[in-house]
Design a protein around this motif. Sequence first.
Motif, PDB file in Angstrom:
ATOM      1  N   ASP A 163       0.857  -1.177   0.000  1.00  0.00           N
ATOM      2  CA  ASP A 163       0.000   0.000   0.000  1.00  0.00           C
ATOM      3  C   ASP A 163       0.899   1.235   0.000  1.00  0.00           C
ATOM      4  OD1 ASP A 163      -2.262   1.594   0.096  1.00  0.00           O
ATOM      5  OD2 ASP A 163      -3.142   0.563   1.807  1.00  0.00           O
ATOM      6  N   LYS A 164       0.314   2.392  -0.036  1.00  0.00           N
ATOM      7  CA  LYS A 164       1.081   3.636   0.041  1.00  0.00           C
ATOM      8  C   LYS A 164       0.344   4.609   0.938  1.00  0.00           C
ATOM      9  CE  LYS A 164      -0.992   5.356  -4.264  1.00  0.00           C
ATOM     10  NZ  LYS A 164      -0.715   5.814  -5.646  1.00  0.00           N
ATOM     11  N   ILE A 165       1.086   5.559   1.459  1.00  0.00           N
ATOM     12  CA  ILE A 165       0.506   6.559   2.352  1.00  0.00           C
ATOM     13  C   ILE A 165       0.100   7.785   1.543  1.00  0.00           C
ATOM     14  CG2 ILE A 165       0.992   8.130   4.271  1.00  0.00           C
ATOM     15  CD1 ILE A 165       2.808   6.021   5.435  1.00  0.00           C
ATOM     16  N   VAL A 166      -1.107   8.275   1.806  1.00  0.00           N
ATOM     17  CA  VAL A 166      -1.600   9.503   1.172  1.00  0.00           C
ATOM     18  C   VAL A 166      -1.991  10.495   2.263  1.00  0.00           C
ATOM     19  CG1 VAL A 166      -2.421   8.299  -0.891  1.00  0.00           C
ATOM     20  CG2 VAL A 166      -3.975   8.623   1.040  1.00  0.00           C
ATOM     21  N   PHE A 167      -2.029  11.769   1.893  1.00  0.00           N
ATOM     22  CA  PHE A 167      -2.452  12.807   2.822  1.00  0.00           C
ATOM     23  C   PHE A 167      -3.952  12.990   2.660  1.00  0.00           C
ATOM     24  CE2 PHE A 167      -2.737  17.440   4.044  1.00  0.00           C
ATOM     25  CZ  PHE A 167      -2.543  17.223   5.396  1.00  0.00           C
ATOM     26  N   PHE A 251     -13.753  12.092   1.528  1.00  0.00           N
ATOM     27  CA  PHE A 251     -12.472  12.750   1.735  1.00  0.00           C
ATOM     28  C   PHE A 251     -11.616  12.706   0.475  1.00  0.00           C
ATOM     29  CE2 PHE A 251     -13.090  11.149   6.292  1.00  0.00           C
ATOM     30  CZ  PHE A 251     -13.734  12.320   6.670  1.00  0.00           C
ATOM     31  N   ALA A 252     -10.613  13.585   0.436  1.00  0.00           N
ATOM     32  CA  ALA A 252      -9.646  13.592  -0.659  1.00  0.00           C
ATOM     33  C   ALA A 252      -8.342  12.987  -0.171  1.00  0.00           C
ATOM     34  CB  ALA A 252      -9.406  15.022  -1.138  1.00  0.00           C
ATOM     35  N   GLY A 253      -7.783  12.092  -0.972  1.00  0.00           N
ATOM     36  CA  GLY A 253      -6.495  11.486  -0.641  1.00  0.00           C
ATOM     37  C   GLY A 253      -5.441  11.974  -1.621  1.00  0.00           C
ATOM     38  N   ILE A 254      -4.480  12.734  -1.138  1.00  0.00           N
ATOM     39  CA  ILE A 254      -3.465  13.334  -1.997  1.00  0.00           C
ATOM     40  C   ILE A 254      -2.190  12.497  -1.938  1.00  0.00           C
ATOM     41  CG2 ILE A 254      -2.224  15.452  -2.526  1.00  0.00           C
ATOM     42  CD1 ILE A 254      -4.249  16.882  -0.620  1.00  0.00           C
ATOM     43  N   PRO A 255      -1.728  11.957  -3.054  1.00  0.00           N
ATOM     44  CA  PRO A 255      -0.491  11.158  -3.053  1.00  0.00           C
ATOM     45  C   PRO A 255       0.698  11.976  -2.557  1.00  0.00           C
ATOM     46  CG  PRO A 255      -1.696  10.850  -5.107  1.00  0.00           C
ATOM     47  CD  PRO A 255      -2.365  11.989  -4.391  1.00  0.00           C
ATOM     48  N   ILE A 256       1.530  11.346  -1.722  1.00  0.00           N
ATOM     49  CA  ILE A 256       2.743  11.987  -1.230  1.00  0.00           C
ATOM     50  C   ILE A 256       3.898  11.611  -2.147  1.00  0.00           C
ATOM     51  CG2 ILE A 256       4.369  12.121   0.700  1.00  0.00           C
ATOM     52  CD1 ILE A 256       2.044  11.472   2.568  1.00  0.00           C
ATOM     53  N   MET A 257       4.669  12.609  -2.557  1.00  0.00           N
ATOM     54  CA  MET A 257       5.807  12.385  -3.437  1.00  0.00           C
ATOM     55  C   MET A 257       7.107  12.745  -2.725  1.00  0.00           C
ATOM     56  SD  MET A 257       4.693  11.066  -6.100  1.00  0.00           S
ATOM     57  CE  MET A 257       3.082  10.724  -6.831  1.00  0.00           C
ATOM     58  N   PRO A 258       8.146  11.908  -2.825  1.00  0.00           N
ATOM     59  CA  PRO A 258       8.128  10.593  -3.474  1.00  0.00           C
ATOM     60  C   PRO A 258       7.220   9.623  -2.724  1.00  0.00           C
ATOM     61  CG  PRO A 258      10.197  10.933  -2.316  1.00  0.00           C
ATOM     62  CD  PRO A 258       9.472  12.223  -2.255  1.00  0.00           C
ATOM     63  N   THR A 259       6.738   8.601  -3.412  1.00  0.00           N
ATOM     64  CA  THR A 259       5.773   7.671  -2.863  1.00  0.00           C
ATOM     65  C   THR A 259       6.325   6.963  -1.626  1.00  0.00           C
ATOM     66  OG1 THR A 259       4.866   7.273  -5.068  1.00  0.00           O
ATOM     67  CG2 THR A 259       4.365   5.644  -3.370  1.00  0.00           C
ATOM     68  N   VAL A 260       5.473   6.864  -0.608  1.00  0.00           N
ATOM     69  CA  VAL A 260       5.842   6.169   0.633  1.00  0.00           C
ATOM     70  C   VAL A 260       5.143   4.810   0.638  1.00  0.00           C
ATOM     71  CG1 VAL A 260       5.913   6.276   3.148  1.00  0.00           C
ATOM     72  CG2 VAL A 260       5.965   8.395   1.807  1.00  0.00           C
ATOM     73  N   GLU A 261       5.884   3.775   0.224  1.00  0.00           N
ATOM     74  CA  GLU A 261       5.319   2.428   0.148  1.00  0.00           C
ATOM     75  C   GLU A 261       5.298   1.779   1.532  1.00  0.00           C
ATOM     76  OE1 GLU A 261       4.026   0.937  -2.415  1.00  0.00           O
ATOM     77  OE2 GLU A 261       4.677   2.193  -4.113  1.00  0.00           O
ATOM     78  N   GLN A 262       4.262   0.998   1.780  1.00  0.00           N
ATOM     79  CA  GLN A 262       4.146   0.258   3.024  1.00  0.00           C
ATOM     80  C   GLN A 262       3.707  -1.177   2.728  1.00  0.00           C
ATOM     81  OE1 GLN A 262       4.280   2.470   6.543  1.00  0.00           O
ATOM     82  NE2 GLN A 262       5.768   2.640   4.888  1.00  0.00           N
ATOM     83  N   GLU A 263       4.361  -2.125   3.393  1.00  0.00           N
ATOM     84  CA  GLU A 263       4.031  -3.537   3.225  1.00  0.00           C
ATOM     85  C   GLU A 263       3.180  -3.997   4.408  1.00  0.00           C
ATOM     86  OE1 GLU A 263       5.086  -5.274   0.445  1.00  0.00           O
ATOM     87  OE2 GLU A 263       5.793  -3.299  -0.193  1.00  0.00           O
ATOM     88  N   ILE A 264       2.074  -4.647   4.124  1.00  0.00           N
ATOM     89  CA  ILE A 264       1.167  -5.119   5.156  1.00  0.00           C
ATOM     90  C   ILE A 264       1.087  -6.641   5.079  1.00  0.00           C
ATOM     91  CG2 ILE A 264      -1.229  -5.109   5.965  1.00  0.00           C
ATOM     92  CD1 ILE A 264      -1.406  -2.251   4.768  1.00  0.00           C
ATOM     93  N   GLY A 265       1.178  -7.284   6.235  1.00  0.00           N
ATOM     94  CA  GLY A 265       1.126  -8.741   6.226  1.00  0.00           C
ATOM     95  C   GLY A 265       0.953  -9.302   7.626  1.00  0.00           C
ATOM     96  N   ILE A 266       1.193 -10.602   7.766  1.00  0.00           N
ATOM     97  CA  ILE A 266       1.085 -11.261   9.057  1.00  0.00           C
ATOM     98  C   ILE A 266       2.457 -11.741   9.501  1.00  0.00           C
ATOM     99  CG2 ILE A 266      -1.326 -11.964   8.844  1.00  0.00           C
ATOM    100  CD1 ILE A 266      -0.326 -14.736   7.972  1.00  0.00           C
ATOM    101  N   VAL A 267       2.651 -11.800  10.819  1.00  0.00           N
ATOM    102  CA  VAL A 267       3.899 -12.307  11.392  1.00  0.00           C
ATOM    103  C   VAL A 267       3.567 -13.346  12.450  1.00  0.00           C
ATOM    104  CG1 VAL A 267       5.217 -10.197  10.946  1.00  0.00           C
ATOM    105  CG2 VAL A 267       3.986 -10.432  13.104  1.00  0.00           C
ATOM    106  N   TRP A 268       4.476 -14.317  12.600  1.00  0.00           N
ATOM    107  CA  TRP A 268       4.314 -15.337  13.632  1.00  0.00           C
ATOM    108  C   TRP A 268       5.702 -15.781  14.079  1.00  0.00           C
ATOM    109  CZ3 TRP A 268       3.390 -15.963   8.458  1.00  0.00           C
ATOM    110  CH2 TRP A 268       4.060 -16.999   7.779  1.00  0.00           C
ATOM    111  N   PRO A 269       5.823 -16.485  15.195  1.00  0.00           N
ATOM    112  CA  PRO A 269       7.140 -16.773  15.774  1.00  0.00           C
ATOM    113  C   PRO A 269       8.026 -17.633  14.871  1.00  0.00           C
ATOM    114  CG  PRO A 269       5.409 -17.148  17.382  1.00  0.00           C
ATOM    115  CD  PRO A 269       4.724 -16.951  16.066  1.00  0.00           C
ATOM    116  N   LYS A 270       9.328 -17.399  15.000  1.00  0.00           N
ATOM    117  CA  LYS A 270      10.318 -18.217  14.302  1.00  0.00           C
ATOM    118  C   LYS A 270      10.815 -19.333  15.232  1.00  0.00           C
ATOM    119  CE  LYS A 270      12.839 -15.737  10.669  1.00  0.00           C
ATOM    120  NZ  LYS A 270      14.103 -15.046  10.333  1.00  0.00           N
ATOM    121  N   GLY A 271      11.010 -20.503  14.655  1.00  0.00           N
ATOM    122  CA  GLY A 271      11.653 -21.583  15.380  1.00  0.00           C
ATOM    123  C   GLY A 271      10.883 -22.107  16.566  1.00  0.00           C
ATOM    124  N   LYS A 272       9.565 -21.963  16.553  1.00  0.00           N
ATOM    125  CA  LYS A 272       8.751 -22.431  17.670  1.00  0.00           C
ATOM    126  C   LYS A 272       7.624 -23.329  17.157  1.00  0.00           C
ATOM    127  CE  LYS A 272       9.616 -18.264  20.417  1.00  0.00           C
ATOM    128  NZ  LYS A 272       9.008 -17.114  21.133  1.00  0.00           N
TER     129      LYS A 272
END
Length: 299
Positions: A163-167, A251-272
């Motif tokens: 995703d990306k962040i907008v104002f 609402f209005a969403g204004i793109p921020i330049m340069p683009t601010v990318e964001q990764e969204i996902g799930i996390v879980w424990p390692k080695g358990k």
Amino acid sequence: MKIIQLEYFCAVSRFHSITQAAQHLYVTPPAISSAIKELEKEFSISLFTRSKNHVTLTKEGELFYQKAANLLQTINQTTSEFMDLGKQAIPIKVGIPPLLSTIFFPEMLIAFQNEYPDIPVELYEYGSLRAAKLVQEDALDLALVNMNFYELDKLNSYRILSDKIVFCVSKKHPLAKETSITVDLLKDEPLMMYNSDSVQNSTLNELFEAAGIKPNIIMQASQLYTIRNFISHNLGGACIYSSLLANMPEFAGIPIMPTVEQEIGIVWPKGKYLSSRVEKFINFTKKHAPAVTERLFAK
């Protein structure tokens, strides 16, 4: 030595405070102090160096903490394995940041429970940083997070979408018709930011610091409802995920330049050890992720 004594000791070690550990565990400070004194007496060691409002592990305490934390982890994993053997309906504990919860829930939870009606799920609202930390501490089974934080490699992870962040501002705002905006232009804008355990908050602070800007922050919040109310009254703007705009057409969403990318996902424990319940939730999320992305960006 009792398990509860080790739990109290490890909590104080993490918080560096008996009071904060007591609040976290919902017990009284004297109960924790007594448990630690019993451990010190039993093993003839001093675990902490104490000051007025702070405790620090001694050299012996650091070694004791490593052993105690490993022992508690083994106990928790073994308990989880036994629960699986007994087929008891233990809830999956999932951490969700308030902003991201509006994107993925309750639709994803309903879909999971339709497919696995016998597996209960408990949701806990935390910012991404706090949620990820609780996963590492085994307080949560997994968490939905903004993955742009430096300790991500300590966890297993699966990216759901980029995703990306907008104002975001009211359509009455002077900047509403802009096709893009730079961080410099936000210097004097009244801004709504997020709580300190938010990855998004950390990302924005780094941007402002790099630009030599001290932002005009009028509020720090975690709930989208509060942020929407302030924006709708044209009291200021907020930097949000662009996918949130699908349900915010006013609402209005204004793109921020340069683009601010964001990764969204799930996390879980390692080695358990992962219970079969948690594995099913992870696999379900992976299967459900393409539908989430298609729904968000088709609007």
